[in-house]
Design an enzyme around this catalytic site. Sequence first.
Site, PDB file in Angstrom:
ATOM      1  N   ASP A 185      52.338 -74.178   9.510  1.00  0.00           N
ATOM      2  CA  ASP A 185      50.932 -73.922   9.803  1.00  0.00           C
ATOM      3  C   ASP A 185      50.729 -73.775  11.317  1.00  0.00           C
ATOM      4  O   ASP A 185      51.686 -73.830  12.094  1.00  0.00           O
ATOM      5  CB  ASP A 185      50.084 -75.056   9.237  1.00  0.00           C
ATOM      6  CG  ASP A 185      48.712 -74.592   8.764  1.00  0.00           C
ATOM      7  OD1 ASP A 185      48.221 -73.571   9.267  1.00  0.00           O
ATOM      8  OD2 ASP A 185      48.135 -75.268   7.889  1.00  0.00           O
ATOM      9  N   ASP A 232      41.894 -69.640   4.122  1.00  0.00           N
ATOM     10  CA  ASP A 232      42.371 -70.383   2.956  1.00  0.00           C
ATOM     11  C   ASP A 232      41.542 -70.029   1.729  1.00  0.00           C
ATOM     12  O   ASP A 232      40.311 -69.931   1.799  1.00  0.00           O
ATOM     13  CB  ASP A 232      42.245 -71.888   3.189  1.00  0.00           C
ATOM     14  CG  ASP A 232      43.280 -72.429   4.156  1.00  0.00           C
ATOM     15  OD1 ASP A 232      44.115 -71.643   4.645  1.00  0.00           O
ATOM     16  OD2 ASP A 232      43.251 -73.641   4.416  1.00  0.00           O
TER      17      ASP A 232
END
Length: 330
Positions: A158, A219
């Site tokens: 990430d 997301d």
Amino acid sequence: MVQLKNLIVIFAFFAIVECLNNGLVRTPPMGWMSWTKFYCEIDCIKHPKGCINEDLYASQADRMAKDGYKDVGYEYIHIDDCWMSMQRDRAGRLTANATRFPHGIKWLADYVHNLGLKFAIYEDYGTKTCGGYPGSLGHLQTDANTFAQWDVDYLKLDGCYAEESEMPKGYPEMERDLNATGRPIVYACSWPAYLISEQDKVNYTEISQHCNLWRNFDDINRSWKSILSIIDWYNLFQDKMAAVHGPGQWNDPDMIIAGNSELTDDQARAQMTIWSIWSAPLIMSNDLRDITPNQKEILQNKEVIAIDQDPLGHFGKLIVNVSYPFMWIF
């Protein structure tokens, strides 16, 4: 054929040329990931079946292996954020939370492997993960070696708490460190997802030279609205993404949320269909212990999965969009 609303959409397929030279994920990866279903739930007293602990991953691996998912191609069990201790050990190595992962990550990887599946883990390029746990910045080589020692097969890296300007240096550095371990590890980057509003700065050719797959957009969450927002965004930038998409290097529109109660069966079919037209990774985020027969059938549809897993890896592109009730046409 899935009826939706307000559009007629036709996709065409286009090929690409080069790929990351580690020989991995020559077709889009398929598996299960915890995040969109379980997020960072760490209270195992209140949520014994839904907290981030070794039992959650072991139970999902059991279901994947025994309920037909493995048989149609799903193979990766993904740990996401919040698995770690809040501090590294004295040697600077990551450790799992001892209460929630008492046997450690190597034990869990072995458990998954013994079921004939593969094991994936999460870290962050920045100083901390999105959940506030130790990030890899300053520890890239140590973390790569740790993951290899744990027999990890796939790393999702990430980009929280990282400088965007450092990502073109940091993400390739982790690629080199992973390759140097000698263990084949699929490398999933969040690099372009932190440049959503700055598309002129996204160099997919460069990204595809260092990452097996990469997140582009926000997301996903467990809603049809979220799915539609991803479809709209992908249609807008499809030419740029399709140019580098193919075996070993995949645009990742985020997780498959079919199997959750927030989607109707038709909505679940639509997501599986569109993601497969894109040759996207099919990484489920749901609870495999509690899925309706209809949605299980959707997730295991061999004909749809065959489109996704076509070895040519073509990216289906939107070529017609008009304002009438619409259908996906193959």
